[in-house]
Design an enzyme around this catalytic site. Structure first.
Site, PDB file in Angstrom:
ATOM      1  N   LYS A  83       0.838  -1.198   0.000  1.00 51.18           N
ATOM      2  CA  LYS A  83       0.000   0.000   0.000  1.00 51.18           C
ATOM      3  C   LYS A  83       0.876   1.253   0.000  1.00 51.18           C
ATOM      4  CE  LYS A  83      -3.702   1.902   3.000  1.00 51.18           C
ATOM      5  NZ  LYS A  83      -4.429   1.602   4.270  1.00 51.18           N
ATOM      6  N   SER A 158      -9.183   1.466   3.498  1.00 48.39           N
ATOM      7  CA  SER A 158      -8.344   2.189   2.560  1.00 48.39           C
ATOM      8  C   SER A 158      -7.327   1.308   1.822  1.00 48.39           C
ATOM      9  CB  SER A 158      -7.594   3.303   3.305  1.00 48.39           C
ATOM     10  OG  SER A 158      -6.749   2.781   4.317  1.00 48.39           O
ATOM     11  N   SER A 182      -9.108  -0.630   7.831  1.00 49.72           N
ATOM     12  CA  SER A 182      -8.571  -0.518   6.478  1.00 49.72           C
ATOM     13  C   SER A 182      -7.926  -1.780   5.923  1.00 49.72           C
ATOM     14  CB  SER A 182      -7.565   0.635   6.406  1.00 49.72           C
ATOM     15  OG  SER A 182      -8.231   1.873   6.497  1.00 49.72           O
TER      16      SER A 182
END
Length: 486
Positions: A83, A158, A182
């Site tokens: 990420k 996320s 997330s």
């Protein structure tokens, strides 16, 4: 490749199987990488930065090591993605924000470096909402990431780019972060597993923006404020065994629980098992469980089908001799989480964008400004209240080994972050109540798909254990996986 042919035909195998095949010579790291690259459909819009050239060089080195008879690491040839709020030296570190589009990291986050040291092959950095503030995966830098398995729904946020990469068969392991859900929420949205480790179990360095907005350039920096207290890196994977392997590599050896067992940890199956079916291997290892469950309706609206899923799992566990109790208001600490998050000053984020504020979305500029409106006394009071709520919530582990909660009140939302829950429309952070409450406890939580919604979408359950008992939570998740309907 013969023994892997069936798995390869149905998509990327899990990381454990891939690494074993590379070490055993059934497939080369270069061949695995070719499969990963072939699965990367540009329509999914997974990457902020892809590094196929770098990945090819690493795969080539791994294959050369094997040809020389050298020992390969635990993740030999396994394609991984990271990420874009975690730093990887030499690659852009942007948090999907235009204000950081030119930022190149000079260090690698320890949780990533340890996987690379185990011979994983990094494919690149994946998309997320700007600064990871969002329940979908739509960034101003590269746009919207789609859900490869369920294209009319979001891959979540996320860590949505990570979830999409695994769902598409591009990567076999993902490294994301979890503050209020997330990791767990995107895992549900695409139907994979994820682990939010105990807060503080894994090294936090290398996260963006970091102390004073270092943007990943300071190897000693870690997030400040509430983010530093509760946010944690963690893995997404195709199997619970992959989560266990990845946690071990990220964190080192697990804590020794044999010398001083925590409440409820038993050495073997007690007499209660004799009345039910023969215990599985997992049950023989972890013993008779004390399980508390809730459908999470006190933390936000929940579909009736989710209540039914949790109740069915509870019945299945009870039939096997485990002690199961329904406590509707377990982890009743969402209000404390929300109060503190609203007043926690985001100094690190403001420092990171200094001079480039106009390149940040208006919504996030408002969030940053609003975070500074509270006085120091108000923030301190909210922190004290949150710590009290955390202590109270954790008392459940005096009477339970694991707690079961849904990941959310329903399945994956639409690409704009909307979800219908039995006649009520939920949006934004309303979707994350069950995850946010667990975050405040600091406890480890496994997100595991155990059912399907009326639309055929994955429904996942959080398997939560006491802080420090991450491996125990994974054991319990494996047990639940074996009991879930086919």
């Amino acid at each position: 490749m013969t023994s892997l042919l069936g798995l390869l035909n149905s998509g990327m195998p899990d990381a454990t199987a891939l690494a074993a095949a590379v070490r055993g010579g059934e497939i080369t790291a270069a061949e695995v990488l070719a499969l990963a690259r072939g699965a990367d459909d540009p329509d999914w819009n997974i990457f902020v930065t892809a590094d196929w050239t770098g990945a090819e060089a690493v795969a080539r080195r791994i294959d050369e090591k094997r040809s020389r008879g050298e020992e390969l690491g635990a993740l030999a040839g396994v394609p991984i993605t990271v990420k874009d709020v975690l730093a990887v030296a030499g690659l852009p570190a942007t948090a999907a924000c235009k204000a950081l589009s030119g930022n190149i990291a000079t260090v690698t986050a320890p949780v990533v470096a340890r996987l690379l040291a185990a011979d994983a092959v990094l494919l690149g950095k994946t998309n997320c909402p700007e600064f990871a503030f969002g329940v979908t995966c739509d960034s101003p830098l590269v746009g919207r990431t789609r859900n490869p398995r369920f294209p009319t729904h979001s891959p979540g946020g996320s860590s949505g780019g990570e979830a999409a990469a695994l769902a598409a068969g591009v990567s076999a392991l993902g490294v994301g972060t979890d503050f209020g859900g997330s990791l767990r929420w995107p895992a549900q949205c695409v139907g994979i597993t994820a682990l939010r480790p105990t807060a503080g179990r894994l090294p936090a360095q290398g996260q963006l923006p970091g102390t004073a907005g270092d943007s990943g350039s300071d190897p000693t920096a870690r997030p400040g404020g509430m983010q530093g207290w509760l946010q944690t890196p963690g893995p997404l994977a195709r199997s619970v065994r992959d989560l266990r392997l990845t946690l071990r590599l990220m964190a080192g050896p697990p804590p020794d629980l044999t010398a001083s067992p925590l409440p409820g940890l038993t050495a073997g199956p007690p007499p209660g098992f004799a009345a039910g079916p023969a215990p599985s291997a997992t049950e023989r290892r972890i013993g008779r469980l004390r399980v508390v469950w809730s459908d999470g309706a006190h933390l936000g609206p929940v579909r009736a089908e989710i209540t039914a899923l949790l109740a069915d799992l509870a019945t299945r566990l009870a039939e096997r001799g485990h002690a199961v109790t329904n406590e509707p208001r377990v982890f009743d600490c969402l209000d404390a989480y929300n109060r503190l998050r609203a007043v926690d000053p985001l100094h690190d984020h403001l420092a990171a964008i200094a001079g480039s504020e106009d390149l940040v979305t208006a919504a996030n500029r408002r969030t940053f400004a609003d975070s500074l409106r509270a006085t120091a006394a108000e923030t301190r009071t909210a922190r004290i209240e949150a710590e009290h709520a955390q202590t109270e919530a954790l008392t459940v582990f005096e009477r339970a080994d694991i707690v079961l909660l849904p990941v959310a009140g329903g399945p994956a939302c639409d690409p704009d972050g909307r979800l219908e829950v039995d006649g009520r429309l939920l949006e934004g952070w309303e979707l994350m109540g069950q995850c946010r409450a667990v975050s405040l406890t600091g406890a480890p939580a496994v997100s595991i798909p155990l059912g399907r919604s009326a639309e055929g979408l994955p429904l996942s359950v959080q398997v939560v254990a006491a802080p420090g008992r991450d491996e125990f939570a994974l054991d319990a998740a494996e047990l639940l996986e074996s009991l879930a309907p086919a």
